[in-house]
Design an enzyme around this catalytic site. Sequence first.
Site, mmCIF file in Angstrom:
data_model
loop_
_atom_site.group_PDB
_atom_site.id
_atom_site.type_symbol
_atom_site.label_atom_id
_atom_site.label_comp_id
_atom_site.label_asym_id
_atom_site.label_seq_id
_atom_site.Cartn_x
_atom_site.Cartn_y
_atom_site.Cartn_z
ATOM 1 N N ASP A 50 -5.899 59.592 66.906
ATOM 2 C CA ASP A 50 -7.061 60.249 66.264
ATOM 3 C C ASP A 50 -8.341 59.809 66.977
ATOM 4 O OD1 ASP A 50 -6.092 61.021 63.034
ATOM 5 O OD2 ASP A 50 -4.892 59.636 64.187
ATOM 6 N N THR A 123 -2.160 63.528 60.265
ATOM 7 C CA THR A 123 -1.952 62.127 60.686
ATOM 8 C C THR A 123 -0.777 61.494 59.947
ATOM 9 O OG1 THR A 123 -4.280 61.923 61.224
ATOM 10 C CG2 THR A 123 -3.088 59.872 60.929
#
Length: 311
Positions: A50, A123
């Site tokens: 990320d 995620t």
Amino acid sequence: MSANIPLVVRLLASSVSVANRAGKIVRDVMSKGELGIVEKGKDDYQTEADRSAQRCIIASLAAQYPTMTIIGEEDNPDNGQEIPSDWIVVEGDSEVLQLSCPHHLKGIQEKDIVVWVDPLDGTSEYTQGFLEHVTVLIGISVNEEPVAGVIHQPYYKSMVDGEKRMGRTIWGLKEAGVGGFTPAPPPDSLIITTTRSHSNPIVEKALQVMDASQILRVGGAGYKVLQLLEGKASVYVFASAGCKKWDTCAPEAILAAAGGKLTDILGNFYKYGSSVTRPNKTGVLAAVNNELYEYALSRIPQELKDALANK
Ligand SMILES: Nc1ncnc2c1ncn2[C@@H]1O[C@H](COP(=O)(O)O)[C@@H](O)[C@H]1OP(=O)(O)O
Ligand SMILES: [Mg+2]
Ligand SMILES: [Mg+2]
Ligand SMILES: [Mg+2]
């Protein structure tokens, strides 16, 4: 890139190219196996993928469009480190550069644009190995409205000219078209797509009232909208806060470019100006055409809408 090409088209072309690069970063972090997981909140994680993908995207776009507002999901992802030079991508996708720009977007300037970046959507699924659900999202809004976007899927497998290819990039520009995939009509029976990692009793209630033949529970806003675009699901229903503007900007723009619609559960469009609150407090409702969208909206009981609006 030619200065004669309208800004929105150049920016979409740049976003397609940089999303591909970010997708490679997402794969590289996973192959190395050091995910560097940070818990930001309840059911809310961040990994090295990320952070790195966001640095790549924001640095690349900021280098080319220095006065434009770019908002990414992750706070301070660089931690003072320098960005590797091969993360800066400045060439634009050649197919997108050929697009003819809708008339009303031709004169748009950097000050009118806010770009919403979700460097890795899904995620939870990334950390749990549901890699197909993972996407990179870059949404382009003009005067608060999503007009163009990119959904890159780093782990999509395909064969191109007899060779295995990893990753694909779907794009859309409202009133111009979509690309990077083959659109398919919605399924014959009502199939809902919804969260697999962020459910609660109100989310479940909104699924029950749909009277669907099947419910798919998958990760990420980007992946769920891909399922709508590819005819794997009819409606995306998520009656909860949790998604933020970077989750829905690109998917909303691409769905709209394909003739669909994404709003909150009450039937209202979100706004994407730089000063809006990040959370999409009143959930997500989306479909690839108006008929399915209106059906789904009509099934949501008023008390459920009230429960979300008053939370
Ligand atoms: N409660 C939550 N906390 C943090 N992020 C959320 C939450 N609910 C949804 N999201 C974001 O919206 C995306 C779609 O939600 P879901 O998969 O549950 O349908 C998630 O992948 C996540 O984006 P991200 O993975 O980029 O943090
Ligand atoms: Mg997140
Ligand atoms: Mg997300
Ligand atoms: Mg994310």
